[in-house]
Each structure stands twice: as C-alpha cells, then as structure tokens.
Design a protein around this motif. Structure first.
Motif, PDB file in Angstrom:
ATOM      1  N   ALA A   1      -7.848  19.494   3.299  1.00  0.00           N
ATOM      2  CA  ALA A   1      -6.985  18.364   3.652  1.00  0.00           C
ATOM      3  C   ALA A   1      -7.382  17.169   2.795  1.00  0.00           C
ATOM      4  O   ALA A   1      -8.564  16.888   2.600  1.00  0.00           O
ATOM      5  CB  ALA A   1      -7.104  18.020   5.126  1.00  0.00           C
ATOM      6  N   LEU A   2      -6.381  16.485   2.264  1.00  0.00           N
ATOM      7  CA  LEU A   2      -6.603  15.324   1.411  1.00  0.00           C
ATOM      8  C   LEU A   2      -5.881  14.124   1.992  1.00  0.00           C
ATOM      9  O   LEU A   2      -4.709  14.206   2.346  1.00  0.00           O
ATOM     10  CB  LEU A   2      -6.097  15.598  -0.004  1.00  0.00           C
ATOM     11  N   ASP A   3      -6.596  12.988   2.096  1.00  0.00           N
ATOM     12  CA  ASP A   3      -6.010  11.723   2.525  1.00  0.00           C
ATOM     13  C   ASP A   3      -6.387  10.651   1.512  1.00  0.00           C
ATOM     14  O   ASP A   3      -7.506  10.661   0.981  1.00  0.00           O
ATOM     15  CB  ASP A   3      -6.510  11.308   3.912  1.00  0.00           C
ATOM     16  N   GLY A   4      -5.475   9.734   1.274  1.00  0.00           N
ATOM     17  CA  GLY A   4      -5.788   8.676   0.328  1.00  0.00           C
ATOM     18  C   GLY A   4      -4.790   7.543   0.398  1.00  0.00           C
ATOM     19  O   GLY A   4      -3.791   7.593   1.139  1.00  0.00           O
ATOM     20  N   SER A   5      -5.051   6.517  -0.384  1.00  0.00           N
ATOM     21  CA  SER A   5      -4.150   5.370  -0.447  1.00  0.00           C
ATOM     22  C   SER A   5      -4.437   4.575  -1.710  1.00  0.00           C
ATOM     23  O   SER A   5      -5.544   4.628  -2.266  1.00  0.00           O
ATOM     24  CB  SER A   5      -4.327   4.462   0.785  1.00  0.00           C
ATOM     25  N   ALA A   6      -3.427   3.856  -2.152  1.00  0.00           N
ATOM     26  CA  ALA A   6      -3.554   2.889  -3.236  1.00  0.00           C
ATOM     27  C   ALA A   6      -2.943   1.586  -2.736  1.00  0.00           C
ATOM     28  O   ALA A   6      -1.913   1.601  -2.043  1.00  0.00           O
ATOM     29  CB  ALA A   6      -2.836   3.368  -4.492  1.00  0.00           C
ATOM     30  N   ALA A   7      -3.575   0.452  -3.046  1.00  0.00           N
ATOM     31  CA  ALA A   7      -3.118  -0.810  -2.467  1.00  0.00           C
ATOM     32  C   ALA A   7      -3.324  -1.957  -3.441  1.00  0.00           C
ATOM     33  O   ALA A   7      -4.206  -1.918  -4.311  1.00  0.00           O
ATOM     34  CB  ALA A   7      -3.859  -1.097  -1.160  1.00  0.00           C
ATOM     35  N   ARG A   8      -2.512  -2.985  -3.243  1.00  0.00           N
ATOM     36  CA  ARG A   8      -2.613  -4.243  -3.982  1.00  0.00           C
ATOM     37  C   ARG A   8      -2.587  -5.384  -2.961  1.00  0.00           C
ATOM     38  O   ARG A   8      -1.728  -5.422  -2.078  1.00  0.00           O
ATOM     39  CB  ARG A   8      -1.440  -4.390  -4.950  1.00  0.00           C
ATOM     40  N   VAL A   9      -3.543  -6.312  -3.065  1.00  0.00           N
ATOM     41  CA  VAL A   9      -3.632  -7.450  -2.163  1.00  0.00           C
ATOM     42  C   VAL A   9      -3.695  -8.726  -2.995  1.00  0.00           C
ATOM     43  O   VAL A   9      -4.472  -8.808  -3.950  1.00  0.00           O
ATOM     44  CB  VAL A   9      -4.883  -7.367  -1.253  1.00  0.00           C
TER      45      VAL A   9
ATOM     46  N   ALA B   1       0.829  -1.201   0.000  1.00  0.00           N
ATOM     47  CA  ALA B   1       0.000   0.000   0.000  1.00  0.00           C
ATOM     48  C   ALA B   1       0.865   1.252   0.000  1.00  0.00           C
ATOM     49  O   ALA B   1       1.989   1.259   0.525  1.00  0.00           O
ATOM     50  CB  ALA B   1      -0.929   0.026   1.220  1.00  0.00           C
ATOM     51  N   VAL B   2       0.339   2.303  -0.610  1.00  0.00           N
ATOM     52  CA  VAL B   2       0.991   3.618  -0.632  1.00  0.00           C
ATOM     53  C   VAL B   2       0.009   4.636  -0.056  1.00  0.00           C
ATOM     54  O   VAL B   2      -0.883   5.129  -0.767  1.00  0.00           O
ATOM     55  CB  VAL B   2       1.397   4.025  -2.056  1.00  0.00           C
ATOM     56  N   PRO B   3       0.107   4.959   1.233  1.00  0.00           N
ATOM     57  CA  PRO B   3      -0.742   6.006   1.808  1.00  0.00           C
ATOM     58  C   PRO B   3      -0.144   7.384   1.531  1.00  0.00           C
ATOM     59  O   PRO B   3       1.080   7.547   1.471  1.00  0.00           O
ATOM     60  CB  PRO B   3      -0.732   5.683   3.308  1.00  0.00           C
ATOM     61  N   PHE B   4      -1.003   8.370   1.356  1.00  0.00           N
ATOM     62  CA  PHE B   4      -0.513   9.726   1.102  1.00  0.00           C
ATOM     63  C   PHE B   4      -1.492  10.737   1.685  1.00  0.00           C
ATOM     64  O   PHE B   4      -2.643  10.411   2.013  1.00  0.00           O
ATOM     65  CB  PHE B   4      -0.338   9.968  -0.403  1.00  0.00           C
ATOM     66  N   GLY B   5      -1.029  11.967   1.809  1.00  0.00           N
ATOM     67  CA  GLY B   5      -1.880  13.021   2.330  1.00  0.00           C
ATOM     68  C   GLY B   5      -1.324  14.393   1.982  1.00  0.00           C
ATOM     69  O   GLY B   5      -0.140  14.548   1.666  1.00  0.00           O
ATOM     70  N   TRP B   6      -2.212  15.364   2.034  1.00  0.00           N
ATOM     71  CA  TRP B   6      -1.836  16.754   1.774  1.00  0.00           C
ATOM     72  C   TRP B   6      -2.659  17.652   2.700  1.00  0.00           C
ATOM     73  O   TRP B   6      -3.865  17.453   2.879  1.00  0.00           O
ATOM     74  CB  TRP B   6      -2.109  17.119   0.318  1.00  0.00           C
ATOM     75  N   GLN B   7      -1.996  18.611   3.324  1.00  0.00           N
ATOM     76  CA  GLN B   7      -2.664  19.518   4.245  1.00  0.00           C
ATOM     77  C   GLN B   7      -2.460  20.957   3.776  1.00  0.00           C
ATOM     78  O   GLN B   7      -1.334  21.474   3.764  1.00  0.00           O
ATOM     79  CB  GLN B   7      -2.098  19.362   5.661  1.00  0.00           C
ATOM     80  N   GLY B   8      -3.543  21.600   3.342  1.00  0.00           N
ATOM     81  CA  GLY B   8      -3.490  22.995   2.946  1.00  0.00           C
ATOM     82  C   GLY B   8      -3.970  23.907   4.056  1.00  0.00           C
ATOM     83  O   GLY B   8      -4.184  23.481   5.195  1.00  0.00           O
ATOM     84  N   HIS B   9      -4.160  25.179   3.719  1.00  0.00           N
ATOM     85  CA  HIS B   9      -4.613  26.143   4.723  1.00  0.00           C
ATOM     86  C   HIS B   9      -6.028  25.828   5.196  1.00  0.00           C
ATOM     87  O   HIS B   9      -6.337  25.937   6.387  1.00  0.00           O
ATOM     88  CB  HIS B   9      -4.556  27.560   4.133  1.00  0.00           C
ATOM     89  N   ARG B  10      -6.881  25.396   4.258  1.00  0.00           N
ATOM     90  CA  ARG B  10      -8.252  25.072   4.624  1.00  0.00           C
ATOM     91  C   ARG B  10      -8.658  23.650   4.216  1.00  0.00           C
ATOM     92  O   ARG B  10      -9.549  23.069   4.827  1.00  0.00           O
ATOM     93  CB  ARG B  10      -9.224  26.071   3.960  1.00  0.00           C
TER      94      ARG B  10
END
Length: 217
Positions: A129-137, A118-127
């Motif tokens: 916020a983005l969270d996400g992930s991509a995964a292989r099982v 899995a590759v979790p990622f995120g981004w936090q701006g002034h107002r």
C-alpha cells in the motif's frame, strides 16, 4: 507536511457559536457527489474581543476538496488508485494592543493570509500500500500602525512539500513501513528599518522506517 482533511459526509450542515467578550463563530460545510468525484467544502467566520482596547481577532477560512470516487474495473473489483485535490484559504486580522516597548498602540494591526494546495494520492495492491501527497503553502504577514510608521513590517514565505509512505507485510506477524519527506522553504522579509531576509531558502529531507510485530491474541 501539510494535512488537509475534510469529511466525506454528504449533505449540508451549519454551526453557530457565541460567548463572552463578543466571541462568535459561524461555519458551513457541504459535501456530495459530482460525477466521478466527491466534492466537499467548508467555510467559517470567527470574531472576538480581548480584555483591553485593540485586543481583537477576526478570522475567515474556506476549504474545498475533490476526491476521485472509487471506481471498479470490468470484473467489479475496486480500483487500486485514489487521488484528490484540496485547497484552503485563511485570513486573519489581529489587534496588537501594545508595541514592542509595552506602550499602548490603539491602531496597530497584524494581517495574515495563508493559501494551501495539496494533491493526496494512494495505491492499494494485493500486499503493498502506498500513500503520499504533494503540497504548496504560501503565507503573507503584515504589521502596520497608523500612529507609528516604525512598527511596519512584512514577510512572505512559501513551502513546497512532498511525502510518500509504503506499507508491506514481511511475515505472518511482521509489517514494514518505509517513507520519506521532502520540503523546501523560501522567505522574504522587511521592516521600517530595512530589508531582512531576501529570498532565503532552506531544505529538509527525511527518511524513516518502522517494523511492527503483532503478538499472539
């Protein structure tokens, strides 16, 4: 969507457990900085015996995760981006004391192996916020019995997954969350009586939204 969570606690720790019916579990976890990354991992072994013959379980698991440590720009502000890489491997062996007709089967076994990335990622701006992930099982499952060739069966399954969630305030007391999930599954199976599934696929998509109101305090 797969969630691979591991502690960011630095250092080394271990744990031993024991109980009745030959139950035992041993685990080891470690974490620490590795250049600009924080690395963490753990491994465990588990054993046990049931109440009848051939009613046992053995299991092993190992996981490793790398997270990009927080970096700061020239002004000293935290970087808005974060990203990681997580992997997990699991193996299990079960004794199956009875066959499908309820007859004792002293040498029937079920073996399973699961691999996750899995590759979790995120981004936090002034107002925003983005969270996400991509995964292989990927998962393999095998049943065999040295005394009964008709008990043999195998299955292979895989899943590709993605998820993204965006959070944003829309007023003094209102907040909005919107996101989506995507998953594609593929499976193949066979038994002593012939083929079952042959590369069967299934796809699932979902969108969601939530509005929250924070009352007066």
């Amino acid at each position: 969507v797969v969630q691979l969570v591991s502690s960011r606690k630095p250092g080394l720790s271990g744990r031993l457990e024991g109980g009745s019916r030959e139950y035992g579990r041993a685990s080891l976890a470690a974490g620490g900085a590795l250049g600009p990354l924080f690395a963490s991992g753990h491994g465990s072994l588990r054993r046990g015996q049931g109440t009848v013959d051939n009613d046992f379980f053995d299991g092993e698991e190992a996981a490793l995760r790398f997270d990009r440590d927080e970096r700061r720009d020239a002004a000293g502000a935290p970087s808005p981006w974060r990203i990681g890489l997580a992997a997990r491997w699991q193996h299990g062996l079960l004794g199956l004391p009875f066959d499908y007709l309820g007859t004792p089967s002293p040498r029937q076994r079920q073996r399973s192996e699961t691999r996750q990335l899995a590759v979790p990622f995120g981004w936090q701006g002034h107002r925003l916020a983005l969270d996400g992930s991509a995964a292989r099982v990927e998962q393999d499952l095998t049943v065999d019995d040295a005394d009964n060739p008709f008990a043999a069966s195998t299955s292979e399954a895989s899943s590709d997954q993605a998820r993204a969630v965006l959070r944003a305030p829309v007023g003094p007391r209102l907040s909005l969350v919107v996101g989506g999930d995507w998953e594609r599954q593929r499976a193949t199976s066979s038994s002593a009586f012939g083929a079952g599934l042959s590369g069967a696929t299934q796809r699932a998509d979902a969108l969601f939204a939530q509005v929250s109101w924070r009352g007066l305090t």
